[in-house]
Every structure is written in C-alpha cells, then in structure tokens.
Design a protein around this motif. Structure first.
Motif, PDB file in Angstrom:
ATOM      1  N   PRO A   1       0.805  -1.230   0.000  1.00  0.00           N
ATOM      2  CA  PRO A   1       0.000   0.000   0.000  1.00  0.00           C
ATOM      3  C   PRO A   1       0.836   1.277   0.000  1.00  0.00           C
ATOM      4  O   PRO A   1       1.760   1.432   0.802  1.00  0.00           O
ATOM      5  CB  PRO A   1      -0.811  -0.117   1.302  1.00  0.00           C
ATOM      6  N   LEU A   2       0.522   2.167  -0.934  1.00  0.00           N
ATOM      7  CA  LEU A   2       1.117   3.491  -1.082  1.00  0.00           C
ATOM      8  C   LEU A   2       2.596   3.449  -1.452  1.00  0.00           C
ATOM      9  O   LEU A   2       3.243   4.496  -1.512  1.00  0.00           O
ATOM     10  CB  LEU A   2       0.931   4.327   0.188  1.00  0.00           C
ATOM     11  N   VAL A   3       3.137   2.257  -1.698  1.00  0.00           N
ATOM     12  CA  VAL A   3       4.530   2.130  -2.128  1.00  0.00           C
ATOM     13  C   VAL A   3       4.586   1.567  -3.541  1.00  0.00           C
ATOM     14  O   VAL A   3       5.279   2.109  -4.401  1.00  0.00           O
ATOM     15  CB  VAL A   3       5.330   1.246  -1.153  1.00  0.00           C
ATOM     16  N   SER A   4       3.855   0.491  -3.799  1.00  0.00           N
ATOM     17  CA  SER A   4       3.828  -0.096  -5.137  1.00  0.00           C
ATOM     18  C   SER A   4       3.202   0.871  -6.145  1.00  0.00           C
ATOM     19  O   SER A   4       2.376   1.721  -5.790  1.00  0.00           O
ATOM     20  CB  SER A   4       3.018  -1.393  -5.136  1.00  0.00           C
ATOM     21  N   TYR A   5       3.604   0.691  -7.412  1.00  0.00           N
ATOM     22  CA  TYR A   5       2.928   1.430  -8.475  1.00  0.00           C
ATOM     23  C   TYR A   5       1.479   0.972  -8.553  1.00  0.00           C
ATOM     24  O   TYR A   5       1.163  -0.195  -8.360  1.00  0.00           O
ATOM     25  CB  TYR A   5       3.608   1.183  -9.824  1.00  0.00           C
ATOM     26  N   GLY A   6       0.606   1.909  -8.854  1.00  0.00           N
ATOM     27  CA  GLY A   6      -0.793   1.547  -9.034  1.00  0.00           C
ATOM     28  C   GLY A   6      -1.601   2.715  -9.539  1.00  0.00           C
ATOM     29  O   GLY A   6      -1.304   3.871  -9.210  1.00  0.00           O
TER      30      GLY A   6
ATOM     31  N   ILE B   1      -5.317   5.129  -5.801  1.00  0.00           N
ATOM     32  CA  ILE B   1      -6.466   5.973  -5.450  1.00  0.00           C
ATOM     33  C   ILE B   1      -7.263   5.334  -4.325  1.00  0.00           C
ATOM     34  O   ILE B   1      -7.694   5.999  -3.378  1.00  0.00           O
ATOM     35  CB  ILE B   1      -7.372   6.183  -6.687  1.00  0.00           C
ATOM     36  N   ALA B   2      -7.466   4.008  -4.396  1.00  0.00           N
ATOM     37  CA  ALA B   2      -8.234   3.307  -3.368  1.00  0.00           C
ATOM     38  C   ALA B   2      -7.531   3.369  -2.015  1.00  0.00           C
ATOM     39  O   ALA B   2      -8.175   3.574  -0.977  1.00  0.00           O
ATOM     40  CB  ALA B   2      -8.460   1.857  -3.780  1.00  0.00           C
ATOM     41  N   GLN B   3      -6.206   3.213  -2.007  1.00  0.00           N
ATOM     42  CA  GLN B   3      -5.477   3.289  -0.738  1.00  0.00           C
ATOM     43  C   GLN B   3      -5.499   4.698  -0.168  1.00  0.00           C
ATOM     44  O   GLN B   3      -5.613   4.881   1.054  1.00  0.00           O
ATOM     45  CB  GLN B   3      -4.032   2.824  -0.939  1.00  0.00           C
ATOM     46  N   CYS B   4      -5.402   5.692  -1.013  1.00  0.00           N
ATOM     47  CA  CYS B   4      -5.502   7.083  -0.544  1.00  0.00           C
ATOM     48  C   CYS B   4      -6.898   7.374  -0.010  1.00  0.00           C
ATOM     49  O   CYS B   4      -7.066   8.112   0.970  1.00  0.00           O
ATOM     50  CB  CYS B   4      -5.150   8.050  -1.672  1.00  0.00           C
ATOM     51  N   PHE B   5      -7.908   6.799  -0.653  1.00  0.00           N
ATOM     52  CA  PHE B   5      -9.272   6.945  -0.157  1.00  0.00           C
ATOM     53  C   PHE B   5      -9.421   6.279   1.209  1.00  0.00           C
ATOM     54  O   PHE B   5     -10.095   6.810   2.102  1.00  0.00           O
ATOM     55  CB  PHE B   5     -10.243   6.326  -1.165  1.00  0.00           C
ATOM     56  N   THR B   6      -8.778   5.127   1.390  1.00  0.00           N
ATOM     57  CA  THR B   6      -8.797   4.445   2.688  1.00  0.00           C
ATOM     58  C   THR B   6      -8.209   5.329   3.773  1.00  0.00           C
ATOM     59  O   THR B   6      -8.787   5.488   4.863  1.00  0.00           O
ATOM     60  CB  THR B   6      -8.009   3.127   2.607  1.00  0.00           C
ATOM     61  N   VAL B   7      -7.055   5.913   3.494  1.00  0.00           N
ATOM     62  CA  VAL B   7      -6.422   6.792   4.477  1.00  0.00           C
ATOM     63  C   VAL B   7      -7.260   8.041   4.703  1.00  0.00           C
ATOM     64  O   VAL B   7      -7.373   8.534   5.835  1.00  0.00           O
ATOM     65  CB  VAL B   7      -4.999   7.165   4.016  1.00  0.00           C
ATOM     66  N   GLY B   8      -7.871   8.565   3.638  1.00  0.00           N
ATOM     67  CA  GLY B   8      -8.741   9.724   3.800  1.00  0.00           C
ATOM     68  C   GLY B   8      -9.911   9.438   4.716  1.00  0.00           C
ATOM     69  O   GLY B   8     -10.271  10.262   5.568  1.00  0.00           O
ATOM     70  N   LEU B   9     -10.537   8.265   4.553  1.00  0.00           N
ATOM     71  CA  LEU B   9     -11.612   7.860   5.464  1.00  0.00           C
ATOM     72  C   LEU B   9     -11.102   7.737   6.895  1.00  0.00           C
ATOM     73  O   LEU B   9     -11.776   8.147   7.856  1.00  0.00           O
ATOM     74  CB  LEU B   9     -12.207   6.528   5.020  1.00  0.00           C
TER      75      LEU B   9
END
Length: 407
Positions: free
Chosen positions: A361-366, A371-379
């Motif tokens: 999460p947040l390290v691998s290219y994607g 976007i989904a991991q950033c949304f998770t952290v935003g929540l």
C-alpha cells in the motif's frame, strides 16, 4: 433601548427557523487542520515519498520486461505515471478527510453497494489478466475489490454498531452474510488473497465488537474448512501453496524475490545499480519490497516496516481516546485492511507467505489501487478527527457486552 423585539409565535404558529451562519471556506480549513491527526498525515505522506523512490528504482526493470517490438517503454515510464497517480491520490485523500464522519459513513455505504454490483459484473464482462478476471473497463479500467475494501470496513462497523441501540439485533449474522456474498464473488474471479483480507478484517471487527469467546473455536474451524476447500478446488492457489511448502526453484517468483531482496546486503547496491530486479516479474507492484532491499538495503526495508508499524500504532493510540463505538470499529477496520495488506505483501517477499497478487500500500505502483489506498487513508483521517479542546471518556465495551450480541 431601541433593540429589535424577539419574535414570539402566536398560538398555532411555528417558531421562526433559526438563521444559519455557514462557515466560510477558510474557517472550515482551520477547523479541519485543528481536528485532523497531523502526525498520521505526515507518516502517510512520508510513506508515499518512499514509495516514489521505490518505483523509480523498479521502473527500469518493469519497463524492460513489458516493452514489445511495437512499443518500447522508457526506463522511467512507470515512475512518471506513478507520480501522476500519487498527485491525484493525495487530492482524493485530503478531500475525503474534509468530510464529517457521518457523511463519510453514508458515502461509504453507497460505495459498498455500488462496488458489490460491479463485483457481480466482473465474471461476466471483466478484463482478464494473468489468468484472473478482476478488472472492469467502463471507460476507465479499475478493480472493484480495491474500492470495496474501505467501504466494506465502514459498512461492517456501521452494522456492528447497531448493538449499541438494540443488543438483540443479529449483527454478526447480518455482517457475516455480507462477507459471504463478497467472498463468493471474489472466488469467482478467482482472488483468494483479497478474500482472506476481507475475512480477516471482518473477524477483527466482530472480535472487537464483542464476539463470545466460546464461538472463536467454531469460527476458526469454519475458516480452516474453507481454506481446505479453496486448496482443493482453487488450482492456482493450490500450486502456490505447494510451491511455498515444497521449496521454490530458480524460476519461481517468490525465490527470485527473495534473492533480489538479499542481493543488496544491509546498505544496498545503490539507486539504479541492482541487477537481480531485471529478472523479477512485477517488480514495480507485487515485488517492489524486494527491489527496495536490493538497491537501498535491508536497513531501508526495516525503515519501511517501521513506518507501517508507526501508522498502525498511531491509529490505535488515537482510537483509545474515542467514546463512539462506530468510530472505534471503523478506524480499526480501515487500519486492519491497510496494515494487513502491507504485511501480507512483506511476508510474501520474505518467503513467509504464499505468493499473492497483492501490492504494497502506497509504495507499489498503481492506478486505481493508489487511489483506493488514498481513499482508505482519507476515510481514516475523517473518522478520527477530534476537537483537541474537547475531552471524552475512553470507549469501553459494556460489562457483559459479548453475551448481548446475537448471531
């Protein structure tokens, strides 16, 4: 005095509505900055910066492997794409963190329903890659399960929080039904790794909400039985498990990842000087942790692990001061998904877990995964917002709470 007289409604009349004074944008931002967990935000941004360096190191290897006779990818192709996705992801994360917890809850429930509908469509019209059909192409290609994960954590937290109002509701049965539907849809892709992650998140939340201890053995046995069935009927997973326990060969992904990880020693070969990464499949995604080990050293790998642990510990400390059941459950579920995926990926690179198509999460290219991991952290930032000047009692389960929850 000539002050205005107060309005007094006559009999049968309704009182005048109170005048609303909407906060201006600057004041809203000041309140957000005061309530947000700035330490957690700094840790996440630091992790994303480390991720950018990691993708820079892995980009030449993946560009060389994925180039064709018709299209030649530049060495920094994946790095520049990753930076664009990171900028968009940061905007999503900050925008999500601005919304009130109640709005985040409602939006997550709607998103969960939408992603469940998309999961139904995946086996029918999905895009196949590497023998699995996990993506949809609706003008933009994305993986519905990635966006379902944070929405699922909030949805299950909301269902389990019903017990605070009515202990007689069968919240475990309702949430288990939702989980079962998701697991079935994931196994149709097939996607055993994501299914395990969803089950783990649900189990953590149910346990925290007050699962009777006498049922733990029964649930553990049921989970083991499902894994046995997956081993019998899921050929790809069976092959990977056999390779994991039977020992790999020089051509196995996990073995290549392990030798790449250890190739740089404690301090690494230096940026761009790694050689083992050039033979590593999915160097910029699933096995990026190994690339970090080769080019930046095992000390850099330890730093990455420390940052993930710091994020998890920070959230736990934040939630210890909470007094709302839903916030405690939602924050825990989001953290379990984020941290669980990170450590499954790390264990996979260390040959301590069978190979799974799961990014760091947040390290691998994607694209959609970033976007989904950033949304998770935003929540996570949204539901843990607190006014630092208000005190509250710490959250405690009611005495005898586990006995009050029905299946």
């Amino acid at each position: 005095m000539n002050g205005a007289r107060p309005y007094v409604p006559r009999a049968g009349q309704r009182a005048a509505a109170a005048t609303a004074f909407p906060l201006d944008r600057k004041r809203q931002l000041l309140i957000w900055w005061r309530e947000i967990d700035r330490v957690l935000l700094a840790l996440v941004l630091g992790l994303m910066a480390l991720g950018a360096l990691a993708v820079m190191a892995a980009s030449p290897a993946s560009a060389g492997r994925l180039s064709t006779d018709d299209v030649t990818l530049g060495d920094m192709h994946w790095f520049w794409l990753h930076l664009r996705w990171q900028v968009l992801g940061i905007a999503v994360m900050l925008g999500t963190s601005l919304v009130p917890p109640e709005t985040a809850r409602r939006g997550s429930i709607l998103l969960a329903a939408l992603m469940l509908a998309f999961l139904v469509l995946v086996p029918l019209i999905g895009v196949e890659k590497n023998g699995a059909t996990r993506w949809l192409n609706l003008g933009v290609q994305f993986q519905p399960s990635e966006f379902l994960k944070p929405a699922f954590a909030v949805l299950i937290a909301w269902i389990l929080s019903w017990q605070a109002r009515d202990p007689g509701l069968p919240v475990i049965g309702i949430s288990g039904t939702v989980l079962g539907a998701i697991v079935v849809l994931l196994m149709l892709q097939p996607n055993l790794g994501e299914a395990i992650l969803f089950v783990g998140c649900w189990f953590v939340l149910v346990l925290l909400a007050g699962l009777p201890l006498k049922r733990l053995g029964l649930m553990a046995g049921a989970g083991l039985g499902l894994l046995v069935l997956a081993y019998i009927f899921y050929e790809n997973g069976r092959n990977r498990i056999n390779a994991f326990f039977g020992g790999g060969t020089a051509y196995d992904q996990v073995d290549l990842a392990s030798r790449t990880l250890l190739g740089g020693g404690w301090t690494g070969t230096g940026l761009g000087l790694g050689t083992n990464k050039m033979r590593l499949p999915e160097a910029h995604t699933d096995y990026i942790f190994s690339v970090v080990g080769e080019e930046f050293g095992l000390l850099a790998c330890a730093l990455l692990v420390a940052v993930y642990l710091a994020i998890v510990v920070r959230v736990v400390l934040r939630l210890m001061a909470e007094d709302r059941l839903f916030i405690v459950l939602a924050g825990t579920g989001l953290t379990a998904l984020f941290g669980g995926q990170a450590f499954i990926n790390i264990l996979m690179n260390l040959q301590l877990f069978p190979s799974k198509g799961m990014t760091l999460p947040l390290v691998s290219y994607g694209g959609s995964s970033t976007i989904a991991q950033c949304f998770t952290v935003g929540l996570l930032l949204a539901v843990t917002r607190r006014n630092p000047y208000l005190s509250s009692e710490k959250f405690l389960l009611p005495q005898g709470g586990p006995k009050r929850i029905r299946r």
